[in-house]
Design a protein around this motif. Structure first.
Motif, mmCIF file in Angstrom:
data_model
loop_
_atom_site.group_PDB
_atom_site.id
_atom_site.type_symbol
_atom_site.label_atom_id
_atom_site.label_comp_id
_atom_site.label_asym_id
_atom_site.label_seq_id
_atom_site.Cartn_x
_atom_site.Cartn_y
_atom_site.Cartn_z
ATOM 1 N N GLY A 175 43.356 49.610 31.465
ATOM 2 C CA GLY A 175 43.312 49.421 30.026
ATOM 3 C C GLY A 175 42.376 48.280 29.672
ATOM 4 N N LYS A 176 42.394 47.881 28.428
ATOM 5 C CA LYS A 176 41.473 46.836 27.955
ATOM 6 C C LYS A 176 41.691 45.508 28.675
ATOM 7 N N PRO A 177 42.956 45.019 28.845
ATOM 8 C CA PRO A 177 43.134 43.763 29.584
ATOM 9 C C PRO A 177 42.686 43.866 31.044
ATOM 10 N N GLU A 178 42.942 45.042 31.667
ATOM 11 C CA GLU A 178 42.563 45.203 33.074
ATOM 12 C C GLU A 178 41.049 45.269 33.262
ATOM 13 N N LEU A 179 40.338 45.673 32.213
ATOM 14 C CA LEU A 179 38.881 45.772 32.288
ATOM 15 C C LEU A 179 38.172 44.525 31.781
ATOM 16 N N ALA A 180 38.930 43.503 31.414
ATOM 17 C CA ALA A 180 38.334 42.286 30.865
ATOM 18 C C ALA A 180 37.463 41.582 31.915
ATOM 19 N N ILE A 183 39.281 39.671 34.728
ATOM 20 C CA ILE A 183 39.793 40.504 35.822
ATOM 21 C C ILE A 183 38.641 41.008 36.683
ATOM 22 N N ALA A 184 37.514 41.322 36.057
ATOM 23 C CA ALA A 184 36.344 41.775 36.812
ATOM 24 C C ALA A 184 35.901 40.704 37.805
ATOM 25 N N GLN A 185 35.981 39.430 37.397
ATOM 26 C CA GLN A 185 35.608 38.339 38.298
ATOM 27 C C GLN A 185 36.564 38.251 39.479
ATOM 28 N N ARG A 187 38.248 40.802 40.736
ATOM 29 C CA ARG A 187 37.947 41.952 41.586
ATOM 30 C C ARG A 187 36.688 41.701 42.407
ATOM 31 N N GLN A 188 35.699 41.014 41.818
ATOM 32 C CA GLN A 188 34.479 40.706 42.556
ATOM 33 C C GLN A 188 34.768 39.775 43.728
ATOM 34 N N ARG A 189 35.701 38.841 43.518
ATOM 35 C CA ARG A 189 36.053 37.918 44.613
ATOM 36 C C ARG A 189 36.767 38.656 45.746
ATOM 37 N N LEU A 190 37.429 39.768 45.407
ATOM 38 C CA LEU A 190 38.122 40.553 46.423
ATOM 39 C C LEU A 190 37.201 41.558 47.105
ATOM 40 N N ALA A 191 35.979 41.729 46.586
ATOM 41 C CA ALA A 191 35.047 42.693 47.142
ATOM 42 C C ALA A 191 34.799 42.391 48.621
ATOM 43 N N GLY A 192 34.834 43.439 49.413
ATOM 44 C CA GLY A 192 34.704 43.265 50.856
ATOM 45 C C GLY A 192 36.051 43.193 51.541
ATOM 46 N N TYR A 193 37.092 42.886 50.770
ATOM 47 C CA TYR A 193 38.456 42.859 51.308
ATOM 48 C C TYR A 193 39.257 44.071 50.852
ATOM 49 N N CYS A 194 39.060 44.499 49.617
ATOM 50 C CA CYS A 194 39.825 45.642 49.128
ATOM 51 C C CYS A 194 39.043 46.382 48.052
ATOM 52 N N ALA A 195 39.418 47.632 47.842
ATOM 53 C CA ALA A 195 38.821 48.462 46.795
ATOM 54 C C ALA A 195 39.754 48.484 45.594
ATOM 55 N N THR A 196 39.181 48.593 44.388
ATOM 56 C CA THR A 196 39.992 48.662 43.183
ATOM 57 C C THR A 196 39.649 49.938 42.437
#
Length: 325
Positions: A175-180, A183-185, A187-196
């Motif tokens: 939703g809108k809060p999850e796409l803010a 949250i994107a930042q 998810r970027q920090r988790l990149a390489g560790y997990c997929a979203t």
């Protein structure tokens, strides 16, 4: 290889310029879309001015890149083997066979209660965000907001869930809060560790997901025309039924009967004046006690076994610890 990808049509770019930009992005995806666009400008801007055909802006080029199917970029980045590993559905029939904390999913929770805030002398309609470990059905993250849930509600509850380690996959209903951006930042920090991804992707990958049986009601919701894909929705229903069983004041859920709605609203006002509503602190304590009760309560599974979520979760972490920042 020998395959040829049809280039999306675009009036804003000459065909040769667009082909050049897409090939540059495909050959070096780590450099990003903007790098490919800059090279288009460097190499074609003068020619386009002579031919009176302008080069489109960056946002247009980004939209064109996104028109190319994700599977194409995945195959370019990971090769055929990587494409099959990521793209083909696994169709998991037993979630207990999946390592704990490897797949988690989260969703908002709108509490159907009015609570009293003595600090501001206001009535509060609390909401929250919950995260669940799909293997054990343990609620691992919860954050309650004194109002509408937002990007920080999502991030605070996710921080709670990540205390136990970094999962391989994270699923939500974006939703809108999850796409803010906040949250994107994360998810970027988790990149390489997990997929979203979202719940639709979860269904495509894992197929029919199995849920707890027993005295708790099952609450199935689905997007229109699509199978039910939100495994955490059943846990939300369990939390809701446990809250109702506590018979706490302030219940405000509306229904289709106008007379009953009017009676409910009048009752809430009388309770507020009499000081009978729970305070914010009392309500939050109640919710967390219910989550604790759920995690410690034995569940009968459709897989044909019974587990205690928190015990199964703890044993799984001991057997297969997760990466922790």
């Amino acid at each position: 290889g020998d395959e040829r990808v049809e280039i999306p049509e675009a009036r804003a770019f000459p065909p040769e310029a667009l082909a050049y930009g897409l090939s540059l992005y495909a050959s070096d995806m780590k450099a990003g879309i903007k790098s490919a666009y800059r090279k288009i400008i460097e190499n074609f801007s003068q020619n386009s001015q002579k031919n009176e055909q302008k080069i489109g802006d960056y946002s247009t080029f980004t939209r064109i890149v996104k028109k190319v199917p994700v599977s194409i970029w995945l195959r370019i980045r990971s090769g055929q083997t990587g494409f099959e590993l990521h793209g083909l559905p696994k169709i998991i029939r037993e979630w207990t066979a999946v390592p704990v904390q490897s797949v988690i999913c989260g969703d908002q929770k709108i509490f159907d209660y009015v609570v009293y805030d003595p600090e501001t002398d206001n009535l509060i309609l609390p909401e929250g965000y919950l995260w669940m470990d799909c293997s054990s059905r343990t609620i691992t993250g919860c954050y309650i907001e004194l109002g509408h849930y937002n990007q920080y509600t999502v991030s605070q509850s996710l921080r709670e869930a990540l205390r136990y380690g970094i999962p391989d996959e994270i699923y939500t209903d974006w939703g809108k809060p999850e796409l803010a951006k906040h949250i994107a930042q994360i998810r970027q920090r988790l990149a390489g560790y997990c997929a979203t991804a979202d719940f639709i992707t979860m269904y495509d990958k894992y197929g029919n997901i199995l849920y707890p049986e027993g005295p708790e009601p099952e609450h199935h919701k689905a997007p229109a025309g699509k199978p039910w894909v939100k495994p955490i929705e059943n846990i939300m229903s369990i939390v809701e039924s446990m809250l109702i069983s506590k018979n706490i004041p302030g219940y405000r859920k509306r229904n289709e009967n106008p007379w009953e709605n009017k009676e409910i609203q009048q009752l809430l006002h009388r309770q507020a004046k009499a000081g009978a509503l729970l305070t914010v602190e009392q309500f939050v304590t109640t919710v967390f006690s219910i989550i604790d009760e759920h995690n410690k309560k034995e569940k009968q599974l459709k897989e044909g076994k019974s587990i205690i979520p928190i015990d199964f979760f703890a044993q799984g972490l001991i057997a297969q610890p997760r990466t922790i920042f």
